[in-house]
Design a protein around this motif. Structure first.
Motif, mmCIF file in Angstrom:
data_model
loop_
_atom_site.group_PDB
_atom_site.id
_atom_site.type_symbol
_atom_site.label_atom_id
_atom_site.label_comp_id
_atom_site.label_asym_id
_atom_site.label_seq_id
_atom_site.Cartn_x
_atom_site.Cartn_y
_atom_site.Cartn_z
ATOM 1 N N ARG A 1 0.789 -1.264 0.154
ATOM 2 C CA ARG A 1 -0.182 0.115 -0.109
ATOM 3 C C ARG A 1 0.971 1.499 -0.108
ATOM 4 O O ARG A 1 0.335 2.436 -0.102
ATOM 5 N N LEU A 2 2.227 1.026 0.050
ATOM 6 C CA LEU A 2 2.840 2.254 -0.048
ATOM 7 C C LEU A 2 2.817 3.155 -1.363
ATOM 8 O O LEU A 2 2.874 2.380 -2.533
ATOM 9 N N LEU A 3 2.666 4.533 -1.438
ATOM 10 C CA LEU A 3 2.436 5.055 -2.513
ATOM 11 C C LEU A 3 3.758 5.431 -3.030
ATOM 12 O O LEU A 3 4.757 5.564 -2.157
ATOM 13 N N LEU A 4 4.243 5.695 -4.437
ATOM 14 C CA LEU A 4 5.359 6.011 -4.836
ATOM 15 C C LEU A 4 5.802 7.211 -4.411
ATOM 16 O O LEU A 4 7.111 7.216 -4.047
ATOM 17 N N ASP B 1 -2.974 14.790 -2.762
ATOM 18 C CA ASP B 1 -3.226 13.257 -2.548
ATOM 19 C C ASP B 1 -4.285 12.690 -3.176
ATOM 20 O O ASP B 1 -4.748 11.819 -2.752
ATOM 21 N N THR B 2 -4.798 13.437 -4.299
ATOM 22 C CA THR B 2 -6.143 12.930 -5.149
ATOM 23 C C THR B 2 -5.693 13.133 -6.528
ATOM 24 O O THR B 2 -6.777 13.041 -7.291
ATOM 25 N N SER B 3 -4.567 13.019 -6.784
ATOM 26 C CA SER B 3 -4.128 13.160 -8.417
ATOM 27 C C SER B 3 -4.750 14.361 -9.229
ATOM 28 O O SER B 3 -5.044 14.477 -10.258
ATOM 29 N N ASN B 4 -5.070 15.435 -8.217
ATOM 30 C CA ASN B 4 -5.491 16.715 -8.913
ATOM 31 C C ASN B 4 -4.313 17.856 -9.345
ATOM 32 O O ASN B 4 -4.276 18.305 -10.115
ATOM 33 N N VAL C 1 7.970 8.500 -18.904
ATOM 34 C CA VAL C 1 6.404 9.243 -18.969
ATOM 35 C C VAL C 1 5.704 9.924 -17.475
ATOM 36 O O VAL C 1 6.033 9.168 -16.553
ATOM 37 N N PRO C 2 5.500 11.064 -17.669
ATOM 38 C CA PRO C 2 5.027 11.580 -16.413
ATOM 39 C C PRO C 2 3.842 10.996 -16.071
ATOM 40 O O PRO C 2 2.905 10.801 -16.679
ATOM 41 N N VAL C 3 3.926 10.828 -14.423
ATOM 42 C CA VAL C 3 2.800 10.310 -13.762
ATOM 43 C C VAL C 3 2.706 10.934 -12.248
ATOM 44 O O VAL C 3 3.794 11.516 -11.869
ATOM 45 N N LYS C 4 1.514 10.892 -11.744
ATOM 46 C CA LYS C 4 1.240 11.752 -10.358
ATOM 47 C C LYS C 4 1.483 10.427 -9.437
ATOM 48 O O LYS C 4 0.921 9.618 -9.546
ATOM 49 N N SER C 5 2.605 10.725 -8.695
ATOM 50 C CA SER C 5 3.327 9.534 -7.920
ATOM 51 C C SER C 5 2.198 9.303 -6.710
ATOM 52 O O SER C 5 2.707 8.507 -6.040
ATOM 53 N N CYS C 6 1.381 10.259 -6.272
ATOM 54 C CA CYS C 6 0.624 9.758 -5.112
ATOM 55 C C CYS C 6 -0.579 8.699 -5.639
ATOM 56 O O CYS C 6 -1.356 8.313 -4.949
ATOM 57 N N THR C 7 -0.599 8.402 -6.984
ATOM 58 C CA THR C 7 -1.732 7.609 -7.446
ATOM 59 C C THR C 7 -1.041 6.531 -8.214
ATOM 60 O O THR C 7 -1.663 5.883 -8.873
ATOM 61 N N VAL C 8 0.198 6.193 -7.701
ATOM 62 C CA VAL C 8 0.853 5.039 -8.179
ATOM 63 C C VAL C 8 1.499 4.294 -7.054
ATOM 64 O O VAL C 8 2.188 4.876 -6.084
ATOM 65 N N LEU C 9 1.241 3.140 -6.903
ATOM 66 C CA LEU C 9 1.877 2.136 -5.757
ATOM 67 C C LEU C 9 3.441 1.925 -5.985
ATOM 68 O O LEU C 9 3.819 1.834 -7.125
ATOM 69 N N MET D 1 -2.880 12.544 5.666
ATOM 70 C CA MET D 1 -2.221 11.795 4.675
ATOM 71 C C MET D 1 -3.279 10.436 4.616
ATOM 72 O O MET D 1 -3.839 10.026 5.510
ATOM 73 N N GLN D 2 -3.501 10.218 3.104
ATOM 74 C CA GLN D 2 -4.436 9.211 2.873
ATOM 75 C C GLN D 2 -3.537 7.870 2.415
ATOM 76 O O GLN D 2 -2.725 7.862 1.631
ATOM 77 N N VAL D 3 -4.063 6.806 3.030
ATOM 78 C CA VAL D 3 -3.206 5.548 2.971
ATOM 79 C C VAL D 3 -4.231 4.490 2.866
ATOM 80 O O VAL D 3 -5.228 4.371 3.750
ATOM 81 N N PRO D 4 -4.099 3.677 1.664
ATOM 82 C CA PRO D 4 -5.100 2.701 1.567
ATOM 83 C C PRO D 4 -4.943 1.633 2.772
ATOM 84 O O PRO D 4 -3.888 1.586 3.280
ATOM 85 N N ALA D 5 -5.831 0.663 2.870
ATOM 86 C CA ALA D 5 -5.818 -0.313 3.952
ATOM 87 C C ALA D 5 -5.263 -1.368 3.479
ATOM 88 O O ALA D 5 -4.884 -1.271 2.253
ATOM 89 N N THR D 6 -4.731 -2.282 4.232
ATOM 90 C CA THR D 6 -3.697 -3.301 3.726
ATOM 91 C C THR D 6 -4.326 -4.235 2.643
ATOM 92 O O THR D 6 -5.639 -4.236 2.825
ATOM 93 N N PHE D 7 -3.607 -4.763 1.782
ATOM 94 C CA PHE D 7 -4.062 -5.590 0.883
ATOM 95 C C PHE D 7 -2.973 -6.497 0.408
ATOM 96 O O PHE D 7 -1.795 -6.317 0.333
ATOM 97 N N GLU D 8 -3.404 -7.634 -0.393
ATOM 98 C CA GLU D 8 -2.422 -8.524 -0.832
ATOM 99 C C GLU D 8 -2.130 -8.000 -2.355
ATOM 100 O O GLU D 8 -2.961 -7.466 -3.138
ATOM 101 N N TYR D 9 -0.800 -8.091 -2.781
ATOM 102 C CA TYR D 9 -0.735 -7.455 -4.252
ATOM 103 C C TYR D 9 -0.119 -8.594 -4.741
ATOM 104 O O TYR D 9 0.996 -9.424 -4.441
ATOM 105 N N GLU D 10 -0.769 -8.741 -6.333
ATOM 106 C CA GLU D 10 -0.092 -9.873 -7.117
ATOM 107 C C GLU D 10 0.104 -9.237 -8.516
ATOM 108 O O GLU D 10 -0.808 -8.290 -8.918
#
Lengths: 153, 287
Positions: free
Chosen positions: A19-22, A40-43, A54-62, B1-10
């Motif tokens: 769940r860690l964001l980039l 934090d909302t890709s806006n 390629v540019p991406v919004k890193s708050c919306t990439v894991l 800070m907005q963080v998703p809940a835990t999940f499995e990733y495949e």
């Protein structure tokens, strides 16, 4: 999960939660705080980095999605101690006031000029339309990118 | 800070592998591609999937745009930016260029996908109206093979689609016919926003009369994103300003917009009529 991400040419291996964001991987795990963290909302686009060029919004990439891929942040724009043309443009044309949006703007500007070395004002405005400057300094940001285009010719 | 809940990733390495993973993790697993709808919902804890199946590595199978057997085939993993830049797609159907230019912003378009947009099933989503206007077909793959669903039956309600547990949307197919013109008109409050209202139009003209009309509407509560009564009015008539205005009026009459922060219902109904009229006129000019 163990991931290896190449950031600015250097591979980094870390154990991370899926769940860690980039954006937080770059800032908190690698201490590369040049990438800013805003809405934090890709806006707002301040977290923009390049993923495989390629540019991406890193708050919306894991971070795990970047495993095995290449990321470029603002720290990677400089080459051999010399600023990139887009960085020089922002210096020359007063392209920043508070500087919060600047790293993201620079990475989008670099991508735009790599694809289109001579963009007109409309094309520049379109390219940065997903990024907010909270100082509303758009006029000078556009001038800065034009300066870089002309410097690159 | 907005963080998703835990999940499995495949990470899936093929469509077959993705389907195996979906079966293994069950109905609380979600497929992630661009992630620009799902990840924000996870950060707000509106969605808490137990597992994410990442299909970003499947571009070879799901990232193609090609004309095959009289249809334009668009892989579910095609990014918005790729569809916008595809001459194959936008020369045949300029409606894609019109719509993609105003979907989110260029950075989000680099990441978000066509299939993800449809599967999110947001009632204000643009491509759902585009593919409804085009009378496209969705190709869905599951453990038992592939099946097809007309896009007009794909959306079963807000955020609900025909894609069942254990299934994956793999492709959109659009029939190609000569004499076709298409266009999309959207009103948004600012760059990157969802539409206040938007309309797509597809016209096929034979011997001076409209042989088939497709009208897609989004953000105005149109059932299945289309306007069948207005399409029926146009069929068999010569294309022209009067017919288009009447089609717009009928389309507005049959949709059900609701008031929200983007505007009152009356304004959205007005937009449904006017944008339908404009899209039809532009589509006719492109035949």
């Amino acid at each position: 999960m163990r991931i290896t991400v190449t950031v600015n040419g250097q591979p980094y291996t870390r154990d991370v939660e899926p769940r860690l964001l980039l954006v937080h991987f770059l800032r908190d795990e690698l201490d590369l705080t040049g990438t800013h963290w805003g809405c934090d909302t890709s806006n707002c686009g301040v977290c923009t980095v390049q993923l495989d060029g390629v540019p991406v919004k890193s708050c919306t990439v894991l971070a795990v999605m970047a495993d095995g891929h290449e990321v470029t942040t603002v720290e990677g724009l400089e080459r051999d101690g010399e600023l990139d043309a887009v960085q020089k443009g922002f210096v020359e044309c007063h392209g920043l006031q508070c500087g919060f949006c600047t790293p993201g703007m620079l990475l989008t500007a670099r991508w735009l000029l790599d694809r289109n070395p001579d963009p007109d004002e409309g094309q520049i405005r379109e390219a940065i339309s997903g990024q907010l400057c909270r100082c509303t300094g758009y006029e000078n940001i556009v001038r800065s990118i034009r300066w870089a285009a002309e410097a690159g010719r | 800070m907005q963080v998703p809940a835990t999940f499995e990733y495949e990470r899936a390495d093929s469509v077959t592998h993705a389907l195996e993973l979906l079966e293994r993790y069950g109905p609380e697993a979600r497929v992630v591609a661009g992630g620009h709808s799902l990840i924000p919902m996870m950060k707000l804890r509106l969605a808490q999937p137990e597992a994410l199946i990442d299909i970003n590595g499947l571009a070879a199978e799901l990232g193609r745009i090609a004309v095959e057997g009289g249809e334009l085939a668009i892989g579910a993993l095609v990014r918005h930016a790729e569809l916008l830049e595809s001459a194959t797609a936008t020369d045949l159907f300029p409606i894609f260029r019109d719509a993609e230019r105003v979907i989110a912003d260029p950075i989000v378009r680099n990441r978000g996908t066509v299939g993800g947009s449809l599967c999110q099933g947001d009632p204000s989503e643009d491509l759902s109206a585009v593919f409804a206007a085009l009378r496209a077909t969705a190709v869905i793959q599951g453990p038992g093979g592939t099946r097809t669903v007309p896009v007009r039956l794909f959306h079963e309600g807000p955020y609900e689609t025909a894609v069942g547990p254990g299934e994956l949307l793999i492709q959109l197919r659009v029939p190609v016919a000569p004499g076709t013109g298409s266009a999309y008109e959207k009103v948004e409050r600012r760059v990157g926003d969802w539409p206040v209202a938007a309309a797509g139009a597809v016209l096929r003209v034979e011997d001076g009369v409209i042989a088939q009309a497709g009208i897609g509407l989004t953000a105005v509560g149109a059932a299945h994103f289309c306007a069948p009564e207005a399409e029926e009015h146009l069929t068999g008539r010569p294309p022209g300003a009067e017919a288009f205005a009447e089609a717009g009026r009928i389309a507005a009459e049959h949709c059900a917009p609701s008031a929200d922060q983007r505007g009152p219902a009356d304004y959205k109904r007005h937009l449904a009529a006017e944008l339908t009229r404009r899209a039809l006129a532009t589509a006719a000019g492109r035949i």
